[in-house]
Design a protein around this motif. Structure first.
Motif, short mmCIF file in Angstrom:
data_model
loop_
_atom_site.label_atom_id
_atom_site.label_comp_id
_atom_site.label_asym_id
_atom_site.label_seq_id
_atom_site.Cartn_x
_atom_site.Cartn_y
_atom_site.Cartn_z
N GLN A 248 -30.92 -83.51 106.00
CA GLN A 248 -29.86 -83.34 106.99
C GLN A 248 -30.12 -82.10 107.85
OE1 GLN A 248 -25.50 -82.20 106.16
NE2 GLN A 248 -25.43 -84.43 106.34
N VAL A 249 -30.06 -82.29 109.18
CA VAL A 249 -30.26 -81.19 110.12
C VAL A 249 -29.18 -81.26 111.19
CG1 VAL A 249 -32.76 -81.15 109.74
CG2 VAL A 249 -31.82 -82.53 111.62
N GLY A 250 -29.03 -80.17 111.94
CA GLY A 250 -28.09 -80.16 113.05
C GLY A 250 -28.49 -81.17 114.12
N ARG A 251 -27.49 -81.69 114.80
CA ARG A 251 -27.72 -82.79 115.76
C ARG A 251 -28.52 -82.33 116.97
NH1 ARG A 251 -24.99 -87.52 117.40
NH2 ARG A 251 -26.70 -88.87 118.08
N VAL A 252 -28.45 -81.08 117.34
CA VAL A 252 -29.27 -80.54 118.43
C VAL A 252 -30.26 -79.55 117.83
CG1 VAL A 252 -29.30 -79.14 120.53
CG2 VAL A 252 -27.53 -80.87 120.22
N GLY A 253 -31.54 -79.87 117.95
CA GLY A 253 -32.58 -79.00 117.46
C GLY A 253 -33.13 -78.11 118.56
N PHE A 254 -34.27 -77.50 118.29
CA PHE A 254 -34.90 -76.59 119.25
C PHE A 254 -36.38 -76.93 119.36
CE2 PHE A 254 -37.24 -72.61 120.19
CZ PHE A 254 -36.67 -72.31 121.42
N ILE B 8 -34.25 -82.18 121.11
CA ILE B 8 -34.84 -80.88 120.78
C ILE B 8 -35.10 -80.10 122.07
CG2 ILE B 8 -35.80 -81.38 118.51
CD1 ILE B 8 -38.42 -82.19 119.90
N PRO B 9 -34.05 -79.79 122.84
CA PRO B 9 -34.26 -79.07 124.10
C PRO B 9 -34.91 -77.70 123.85
CG PRO B 9 -31.94 -79.03 123.48
CD PRO B 9 -32.62 -79.99 122.55
N GLY B 10 -35.82 -77.35 124.71
CA GLY B 10 -36.47 -76.05 124.62
C GLY B 10 -35.95 -75.12 125.70
N THR B 11 -36.01 -73.84 125.44
CA THR B 11 -35.58 -72.85 126.42
C THR B 11 -36.14 -71.49 126.01
OG1 THR B 11 -33.67 -71.84 127.52
CG2 THR B 11 -33.43 -72.34 125.18
N THR B 12 -36.19 -70.60 126.97
CA THR B 12 -36.52 -69.20 126.68
C THR B 12 -35.31 -68.30 126.90
OG1 THR B 12 -37.29 -68.81 128.95
CG2 THR B 12 -38.93 -69.57 127.34
N SER B 13 -34.15 -68.92 127.14
CA SER B 13 -32.93 -68.18 127.49
C SER B 13 -31.87 -68.35 126.41
CB SER B 13 -32.39 -68.69 128.83
OG SER B 13 -31.04 -68.36 129.00
N LEU B 14 -31.31 -67.26 125.95
CA LEU B 14 -30.23 -67.33 124.97
C LEU B 14 -29.02 -68.05 125.57
CD1 LEU B 14 -28.97 -66.63 122.25
CD2 LEU B 14 -28.39 -64.37 123.18
N GLY B 15 -28.74 -67.80 126.84
CA GLY B 15 -27.62 -68.48 127.49
C GLY B 15 -27.79 -69.98 127.51
N HIS B 16 -28.99 -70.45 127.84
CA HIS B 16 -29.25 -71.89 127.85
C HIS B 16 -29.21 -72.46 126.44
CE1 HIS B 16 -31.43 -71.71 131.98
NE2 HIS B 16 -30.13 -71.76 132.10
#
Length: 302
Positions: A19-25, A261-269
């Motif tokens: 089981q994992v969170g529905r939105v990954g990274f 698994i959206p990627g980002t380099t921003s804490l806000g995003h």
């Protein structure tokens, strides 16, 4: 009667027991330009990875070709020893020899795939992968069956808990399932581009999870892009959200198999991506967004 929103679960289960969170990274962006070399803001990358835990993200997706190798090493530096409940998935099968994407190739030699998996474990400081993907169905230096078969051997030996597939066709997905249980699959699929619709359907039918590429991209729609933007804008206003958040919320409502698994380099995003789980689109809104773009039945590796 006002349409009632369809709930979006906060977790998803991989392979029946993980089981994992529905939105990954997706960690790919934490590399150098064009995914080559180390991430230039090293300390910022470490801080962002550590912030995942505070935001409740429990699934990280990486690959040995990201960097190559630098992405896995950064994850280990930031998060090892890993907290209980954090899943790190990696992939092997692509190789790259330079800054230019023209150097990207795929290798299916079973001995190489074994080496790739074992060295990824070493870089990440893991004894076993909870989820490990064959990264490419393109390789022609070994039969596809032998490539999947090698991962199955490693699973039997305890190196891999669950097997996933990336860059494969629906036909390859079916072949792989005749050799091993396939717990996850990835393909290009988002609000504007439904190339991976066939693999999404196959994942739903088989019980695998489906991780869409570019899940919040609004630039993949081609001739549909303008209509997508016009439809997202009023929904974003209604829910006091960004269009990208609506696009991500749509994915979560689109299928119970979906693990973006959206990627980002921003804490806000990052926070915006996690917050998209709280958006409750109505069934009518989901249907309207789904109808924006035709969904092909078959799937070929892009």
């Amino acid at each position: 009667m006002t349409p009632q929103p369809t709930p979006s679960p906060a977790t998803i289960t991989i392979g029946g027991d993980l089981q994992v969170g529905r939105v990954g990274f997706g960690a790919m962006q934490l590399t150098g330009k064009q995914v080559w070399g180390p991430y230039p803001d090293h300390d910022g990358g470490v801080a962002l990875l550590r912030a995942l835990l505070d935001e409740g993200v429990t699934f990280i997706d990486t690959a040995d070709v990201y960097g190559p190798h630098t992405n896995e090493l950064l994850i280990r530096e930031a998060l090892h020893p890993y907290p209980e409940g954090l899943t790190i998935a990696s992939k092997g099968g692509f190789v790259r020899g330079g800054y230019d994407y023209s150097t990207l190739g795929s290798v299916g030699n079973p001995k190489y795939l074994r080496q790739a998996a074992v060295t990824s474990l070493r870089r990440l400081g893991l004894d076993r992968f909870d989820l490990y993907y064959l990264h490419s169905g393109y390789a022609t230096d070994a039969p596809f069956e032998d490539q999947v078969g090698e991962l199955k051997k490693m699973q039997d030996e305890g190196y891999i808990r669950h097997i996933g597939l990336s860059n494969v066709t629906t036909e390859q997905f079916d072949v792989a399932r005749s050799i091993a249980d396939i717990a996850a699959v990835t393909a290009l699929y988002n609000i504007g581009n439904r190339t991976g619709a066939g693999l999404l359907a196959a994942a739903e039918q088989s019980g695998a999870v489906f991780s869409p590429w570019h899940p919040v991209s609004l630039r993949d729609g081609g001739e549909n892009a303008d209509q997508v933007a016009r439809t997202l804008a009023p929904l974003a206003t209604r829910y006091e959200a960004t269009p990208q958040q609506i696009a991500l919320a749509w994915l979560l409502h689109r299928s119970p198999a979906m693990l973006p698994i959206p990627g980002t380099t921003s804490l806000g995003h990052l926070r915006e991506n996690v917050a998209a789980m709280r958006i409750r689109l109505t069934d009518a809104e989901v249907a309207e967004l789904t109808a924006l773009v035709p969904e092909p039945v078959g799937q070929t590796a892009p």
